[in-house]
Design a protein around this motif. Structure first.
Motif, PDB file in Angstrom:
ATOM      1  N   VAL A  82      45.116  54.339  36.119  1.00 30.37           N
ATOM      2  CA  VAL A  82      46.111  53.347  35.726  1.00 30.37           C
ATOM      3  C   VAL A  82      45.897  52.036  36.473  1.00 30.37           C
ATOM      4  O   VAL A  82      45.989  50.949  35.900  1.00 30.37           O
ATOM      5  N   PHE A  83      45.590  52.123  37.768  1.00 28.53           N
ATOM      6  CA  PHE A  83      45.369  50.908  38.557  1.00 28.53           C
ATOM      7  C   PHE A  83      44.166  50.118  38.030  1.00 28.53           C
ATOM      8  O   PHE A  83      44.178  48.888  37.997  1.00 28.53           O
ATOM      9  N   TYR A 115      43.376  43.751  33.362  1.00 27.37           N
ATOM     10  CA  TYR A 115      44.139  42.713  32.667  1.00 27.37           C
ATOM     11  C   TYR A 115      44.665  41.635  33.603  1.00 27.37           C
ATOM     12  O   TYR A 115      45.125  40.593  33.143  1.00 27.37           O
ATOM     13  N   TYR A 116      44.592  41.872  34.920  1.00 27.82           N
ATOM     14  CA  TYR A 116      44.801  40.779  35.865  1.00 27.82           C
ATOM     15  C   TYR A 116      43.568  39.867  35.885  1.00 27.82           C
ATOM     16  O   TYR A 116      43.681  38.653  36.000  1.00 27.82           O
ATOM     17  N   ALA A 130      36.148  37.503  45.035  1.00 26.18           N
ATOM     18  CA  ALA A 130      36.173  38.199  46.327  1.00 26.18           C
ATOM     19  C   ALA A 130      36.861  39.556  46.183  1.00 26.18           C
ATOM     20  O   ALA A 130      36.409  40.559  46.757  1.00 26.18           O
ATOM     21  N   GLY A 131      37.951  39.597  45.398  1.00 27.90           N
ATOM     22  CA  GLY A 131      38.631  40.869  45.173  1.00 27.90           C
ATOM     23  C   GLY A 131      37.761  41.864  44.437  1.00 27.90           C
ATOM     24  O   GLY A 131      37.702  43.048  44.787  1.00 27.90           O
ATOM     25  N   VAL A 132      37.052  41.401  43.434  1.00 24.33           N
ATOM     26  CA  VAL A 132      36.147  42.272  42.686  1.00 24.33           C
ATOM     27  C   VAL A 132      35.018  42.768  43.587  1.00 24.33           C
ATOM     28  O   VAL A 132      34.582  43.922  43.494  1.00 24.33           O
ATOM     29  N   SER A 133      34.556  41.912  44.496  1.00 25.93           N
ATOM     30  CA  SER A 133      33.492  42.303  45.423  1.00 25.93           C
ATOM     31  C   SER A 133      33.947  43.439  46.341  1.00 25.93           C
ATOM     32  O   SER A 133      33.152  44.315  46.692  1.00 25.93           O
ATOM     33  N   LEU A 134      35.232  43.431  46.726  1.00 23.55           N
ATOM     34  CA  LEU A 134      35.765  44.526  47.538  1.00 23.55           C
ATOM     35  C   LEU A 134      35.645  45.854  46.806  1.00 23.55           C
ATOM     36  O   LEU A 134      35.266  46.872  47.391  1.00 23.55           O
ATOM     37  N   PHE A 194      44.008  43.941  44.846  1.00 27.30           N
ATOM     38  CA  PHE A 194      45.140  43.473  44.067  1.00 27.30           C
ATOM     39  C   PHE A 194      45.777  42.233  44.695  1.00 27.30           C
ATOM     40  O   PHE A 194      46.177  41.298  43.990  1.00 27.30           O
ATOM     41  N   VAL A 195      45.895  42.208  46.027  1.00 26.21           N
ATOM     42  CA  VAL A 195      46.475  41.042  46.697  1.00 26.21           C
ATOM     43  C   VAL A 195      45.643  39.796  46.402  1.00 26.21           C
ATOM     44  O   VAL A 195      46.182  38.714  46.119  1.00 26.21           O
ATOM     45  N   LEU A 196      44.321  39.925  46.453  1.00 30.80           N
ATOM     46  CA  LEU A 196      43.454  38.785  46.144  1.00 30.80           C
ATOM     47  C   LEU A 196      43.593  38.355  44.687  1.00 30.80           C
ATOM     48  O   LEU A 196      43.642  37.154  44.376  1.00 30.80           O
ATOM     49  N   ILE A 197      43.680  39.331  43.774  1.00 34.03           N
ATOM     50  CA  ILE A 197      43.845  39.007  42.362  1.00 34.03           C
ATOM     51  C   ILE A 197      45.189  38.328  42.124  1.00 34.03           C
ATOM     52  O   ILE A 197      45.287  37.343  41.377  1.00 34.03           O
TER      53      ILE A 197
END
Length: 305
Positions: free
Chosen positions: A104-105, A111-112, A143-147, A278-281
């Motif tokens: 789910v996450f 979609y974010y 950067a969030g995707v890189s994590l 998620f915080v970065l997104i």
């Protein structure tokens, strides 16, 4: 009759329509969990089959049959809609599979990322230019995707596949000279025969169709057509009555609801690296929305009284 920008202010507010569309999309995982016994591939087939009569009914009520026929008679439009049909069909299959398998996450994250992916698509394919704040938002999202690439590759793949397929769908639909509902109707028509084939094939593989085995499933499966067509119709109405920047802000409602469902309803474990992503997104989305609202306010201030 089309609605011009100048006449938007004379129309009733599109906010209820936008909220309705994104609320339905946000709560969609609850419905998908209720039909979890239906294999994802077969469910997408049933979704297409049951969406077509709903679309045809609404087309008839809105008297848009001529638009459907005109689009069917244009080889270029038909080619674009075939491409968009394959993209949205693939997106549906990915989304249903992700929800049914507990990701789910990943679905929420996809979609974010999607609005930011749309910005990049506009830059690469439509000649649009990013300003400094938009580039900052894209960099933070990257950067969030890189994590996730570092620690949660399975989630990353699902999220990016959902974002890319839906962004590609939106890009192709933007290029296709046809309105939302007639376009969806034609996409469903183009995928109808493959959908019927999928349902028959899945029934043979699993020893029978999921339809007809359970009264609950028999009631829930036809709802797929309504759940598909209604939010798209609400969305199409909202786009005619609202500024697109405001609509873009409301877009974040759906993945936020999905995220909260994953956390509090489906109790999916949230690792620290996923939370950091998620915080970065969310930060990137906030900057993106801040930029949209700032430009809208500046344009309003500069407009003649």
């Amino acid at each position: 009759m089309s609605v011009t920008e100048n006449s938007k202010t004379d129309l009733p507010s599109g906010l209820p329509h936008a909220l309705g569309a994104y609320l339905i999309w946000g709560l969609l995982p609850v419905y998908l969990r209720l039909v979890h016994s239906v294999p994802a591939f077969e469910f997408v087939g049933w979704r297409l089959i049951f969406t077509l009569p709903v679309c045809l009914l609404i087309v008839a009520l809105r008297r848009q049959g001529r638009e459907v026929l005109m689009a069917l008679g244009s080889p270029r439009t038909l080619g674009l809609l075939l491409t968009s049909a394959l993209l949205i069909g693939g997106n549906w299959l990915l989304y249903v599979t992700a929800i049914q398998t507990g990701h789910v996450f990943a679905s929420s994250l996809g979609y974010y990322i999607n609005p930011l992916m749309n910005v990049l698509a506009g830059t690469l394919f439509l000649g649009e230019r990013l300003n400094r704040r938009q580039w900052i938002a894209v960099a933070i999202a990257a950067a969030g995707v890189s994590l996730l690439a570092w620690d949660a590759r399975e989630m990353l793949g699902i999220a990016l596949a959902l974002a890319v397929s839906f962004s590609g769908y939106g890009l192709v639909r933007r290029l296709a000279p046809v309105a939302s509902l007639p376009g969806l109707t034609i996409e469903t028509i183009l995928l109808l025969i493959p959908a019927i084939g999928i349902v028959i094939w899945q029934g043979q593989v699993h020893g029978g169709s999921s339809f007809g085995h359970s009264a609950e499933t028999d009631l829930l499966l036809p709802l797929a057509g309504v759940i598909t067509a209604v939010p798209l119709l609400l969305f199409a109405t909202a786009t005619k009555r609202m500024d697109y920047s405001t609509l873009g802000f409301i877009q974040y409602l759906a993945p936020t609801i999905v995220f909260l469902l994953g956390l509090f309803v489906f109790h999916e474990p949230l690792r620290q690296v996923q939370l950091a992503c998620f915080v970065l997104i969310w930060t990137a989305a906030a900057i993106f929305v801040w930029d949209l609202l700032s430009r809208r306010r500046r344009a309003s201030d500069e407009a003649p009284a």
